[in-house]
Design an enzyme around this catalytic site. Structure first.
Site, PDB file in Angstrom:
ATOM      1  N   LYS A 191       4.692 -18.218  57.132  1.00  0.00           N
ATOM      2  CA  LYS A 191       5.461 -16.977  57.119  1.00  0.00           C
ATOM      3  C   LYS A 191       5.492 -16.423  58.530  1.00  0.00           C
ATOM      4  O   LYS A 191       4.458 -16.350  59.194  1.00  0.00           O
ATOM      5  CB  LYS A 191       4.788 -16.002  56.167  1.00  0.00           C
ATOM      6  CG  LYS A 191       5.475 -14.664  56.009  1.00  0.00           C
ATOM      7  CD  LYS A 191       4.741 -13.841  54.972  1.00  0.00           C
ATOM      8  CE  LYS A 191       5.404 -12.519  54.698  1.00  0.00           C
ATOM      9  NZ  LYS A 191       4.756 -11.816  53.576  1.00  0.00           N
ATOM     10  N   ARG A 239       5.500 -10.480  46.127  1.00  0.00           N
ATOM     11  CA  ARG A 239       4.061 -10.763  46.136  1.00  0.00           C
ATOM     12  C   ARG A 239       3.242  -9.501  46.345  1.00  0.00           C
ATOM     13  O   ARG A 239       2.113  -9.404  45.870  1.00  0.00           O
ATOM     14  CB  ARG A 239       3.711 -11.856  47.144  1.00  0.00           C
ATOM     15  CG  ARG A 239       4.023 -11.576  48.589  1.00  0.00           C
ATOM     16  CD  ARG A 239       2.883 -10.866  49.241  1.00  0.00           C
ATOM     17  NE  ARG A 239       2.679 -11.306  50.591  1.00  0.00           N
ATOM     18  CZ  ARG A 239       2.216 -10.525  51.548  1.00  0.00           C
ATOM     19  NH1 ARG A 239       1.967  -9.246  51.320  1.00  0.00           N
ATOM     20  NH2 ARG A 239       2.006 -11.010  52.748  1.00  0.00           N
ATOM     21  N   ASP A 291       7.533  10.748  47.030  1.00  0.00           N
ATOM     22  CA  ASP A 291       7.938  10.291  48.361  1.00  0.00           C
ATOM     23  C   ASP A 291       8.378  11.519  49.140  1.00  0.00           C
ATOM     24  O   ASP A 291       8.940  12.449  48.556  1.00  0.00           O
ATOM     25  CB  ASP A 291       9.101   9.296  48.259  1.00  0.00           C
ATOM     26  CG  ASP A 291       9.296   8.507  49.545  1.00  0.00           C
ATOM     27  OD1 ASP A 291       8.867   7.343  49.607  1.00  0.00           O
ATOM     28  OD2 ASP A 291       9.864   9.071  50.509  1.00  0.00           O
ATOM     29  N   ALA A 315      -1.929  -0.124  54.168  1.00  0.00           N
ATOM     30  CA  ALA A 315      -2.647  -0.395  55.417  1.00  0.00           C
ATOM     31  C   ALA A 315      -2.755  -1.898  55.636  1.00  0.00           C
ATOM     32  O   ALA A 315      -3.562  -2.562  55.012  1.00  0.00           O
ATOM     33  CB  ALA A 315      -4.038   0.235  55.377  1.00  0.00           C
ATOM     34  N   LYS A 339      -4.249   1.616  60.618  1.00  0.00           N
ATOM     35  CA  LYS A 339      -3.540   2.179  59.474  1.00  0.00           C
ATOM     36  C   LYS A 339      -4.524   2.510  58.355  1.00  0.00           C
ATOM     37  O   LYS A 339      -5.456   1.763  58.103  1.00  0.00           O
ATOM     38  CB  LYS A 339      -2.506   1.188  58.941  1.00  0.00           C
ATOM     39  CG  LYS A 339      -1.402   0.857  59.938  1.00  0.00           C
ATOM     40  CD  LYS A 339      -0.356  -0.006  59.271  1.00  0.00           C
ATOM     41  CE  LYS A 339       0.787  -0.347  60.222  1.00  0.00           C
ATOM     42  NZ  LYS A 339       1.817  -1.125  59.524  1.00  0.00           N
ATOM     43  N   SER A 368      -5.278  -4.022  49.438  1.00  0.00           N
ATOM     44  CA  SER A 368      -4.370  -5.163  49.587  1.00  0.00           C
ATOM     45  C   SER A 368      -3.855  -5.208  51.012  1.00  0.00           C
ATOM     46  O   SER A 368      -3.128  -4.315  51.445  1.00  0.00           O
ATOM     47  CB  SER A 368      -3.188  -5.004  48.623  1.00  0.00           C
ATOM     48  OG  SER A 368      -2.150  -5.890  48.970  1.00  0.00           O
TER      49      SER A 368
END
Lengths: 315, 315
Positions: free
Chosen positions: A67, A110, A158, A214, A219, A285
């Site tokens: 990737k 994913r 949001d 993050a 982050k 994640s």
């Protein structure tokens, strides 16, 4: 000269449903934890001031993928996506190139799928409601995958009310405040990670937190003190402790490796999951190449079976 | 969705002559040494027993590339090349994918070109004759680039006399023995690196050695004692000392970093080149992503200028 298939955004989404993405990503974590699939650490190529390119190789089940993807945070200001690139897919037995696959659809599937897998493994048995904090592309796909896994209804928050409203409308959920979203059973944060949205005071006993935003140094979506109060899980310790939600808490000495369990260990039964109904579980994640491999395997199989068509090219 | 150009083997060779490859690779080493171009270390993804995939990112002059390439030593037994893969090219300002480029033509051009650049910088002023040891794809392109840089005539040696004869015939050189090739002014080794072809006894004062074959751990074309007797140069110290011709000599304590000069330092005048006419200079080429970037820059410019045509695809 090899003939490669060009699997674009719409082809990927036609080939792999959210339900299949969840199954494949779950399976990928199990194969990785059991040593059948392999990957190398992400490599960052900084391109200041624009951002960075990441190279993420993985192999398993007959494929080797690479990737190649940007994180260009300033791009939206230019009308361009943050995430761009492609995924090269080769045959791991012969080395031959097989395909070039759209990176954004695979990344969205994913990333969304792992939110559902983590909730299925780590949230309380009776968890239903979903709080989505950040309704961009990846927040949207996390919500779609969680809804597909029969979580919901949800509250979508949001800073852009139109984004929250659109996602809530699509799923029959509601747009709401940050506090409303944080009060849900499965809280899923998918923000740019510039400032924390989860504070130690805001944590609710029994909640499960998916922290998806993050994905690089500097982050964070939760305060280190909030992280330290949770039962901690991650996709991969090295990435999570160096460029994920856990990083600051580790640096501050609040969290050590023995307190953190990798998701694959839970999925394979090598380690226990949630301690009890009162625990607050947090899944960090950071995004693994084996998740991309899992989706690519599904896309290539669908293409080989004739379920989707694609242009080809000789290269 | 981005529109990418598909630049295949023949298009690359039509776009970039050996003379241009030499100029571009020289320029790339200078830009890298001066900090204008960047790259990360090669990443190896092992796929036993077949071999490995390598991911090689680099950026500069408006492009960011990722080379994804195999080294599958058993492939020739299956009628397949050792080197397969592709190069992803993105715009380093916007992050957008621009092209997928054939990996074998770019690798051949940049590997051949650096042999000529190193000879021009490090061989004696009066050096003319070339010994090619190993007449496969990369040996052939090294010979073509050296001939283009006005070296020659040469002696071509290969365990397969047909391979040596074909190359010699193409360039008007001669096929000969290993000893004949080793007696030339510019000795260029491009073997699989399974056993040394250069021994300490076989070294000739004043010679220049290009060692192109050792591109991974455990490979070597010269005995460590032979390496230690030379004035040493490499493309990049980290790669050369860990997966190159210098590796064994470093491990044996015969060579330390202060004895080795990177080619870019010589090209920019930061370090001296050959000491004197009697010195035996050895250049360890492990192959750098910045060399691939140099060739890709030339290919993309030729394509943008309309000098070559290519298929395009949306991905």
């Amino acid at each position: 000269m090899a003939e490669i298939a060009l699997l674009d955004h719409d082809t990927v989404l036609a080939a792999v449903s959210p339900a299949e993405a969840i199954d494949r990503v779950r399976d990928g974590f199990i194969r990785y934890a059991s040593g059948e699939w392999t990957m190398t650490p992400k490599v960052y190529l900084d391109v200041p001031p624009n951002g960075d390119f990441r190279a993420m190789p993985a192999s398993g089940s007959g494929l080797a993928i690479l990737k190649w993807v940007t994180s260009f945070p300033r791009n939206p200001g230019k009308g361009l996506p943050v995430v761009m690139g492609m995924i090269d897919v080769s045959d791991s037995e012969t080395g031959e190139p097989i395909a070039v696959v759209d990176v954004r659809s695979v990344t969205a599937l994913r990333t969304g799928a792992v939110a559902a897998v983590a909730a299925q493994e780590l949230a309380r048995e009776d968890a239903r409601t979903v709080g989505i904090i950040g309704c961009g592309v990846h927040g949207t796909w996390a919500a779609r995958c969680l809804a597909d896994a029969e979580y919901g209804p949800g509250v979508c928050f949001d800073p852009d009310p139109d984004a929250a409203g659109a996602l809530a409308g699509e799923l029959g959920w509601e747009a709401g405040s940050l506090d409303d979203a944080l009060a849900c059973d499965v809280v899923t944060c998918v923000t740019p990670g510039h400032e924390p949205v989860v504070t130690a005071d805001g944590l609710r006993p029994g909640a499960h937190l998916n922290m998806l935003g993050a994905d690089g140094p500097g982050k964070a979506e939760a305060e280190p003190e909030a992280v330290a109060r949770c039962q901690l899980f991650c996709d991969e310790w090295e990435q999570a402790s160096h460029g994920g939600e856990l990083t600051e808490a580790v640096r501050a000495g609040l969290v050590t490796q023995d307190r953190v369990t990798e998701l694959g260990e839970v999925l394979t039964g090598m380690a226990p999951g949630r301690e009890d109904d009162a625990a607050m579980t947090l899944f960090d994640s950071t995004g693994l190449a084996i998740q991309d491999l899992a989706i690519c395997n599904a896309v290539i199989e669908a293409h080989r079976a004739g379920a989707v068509r694609a242009a080809t090219a000789r290269i």
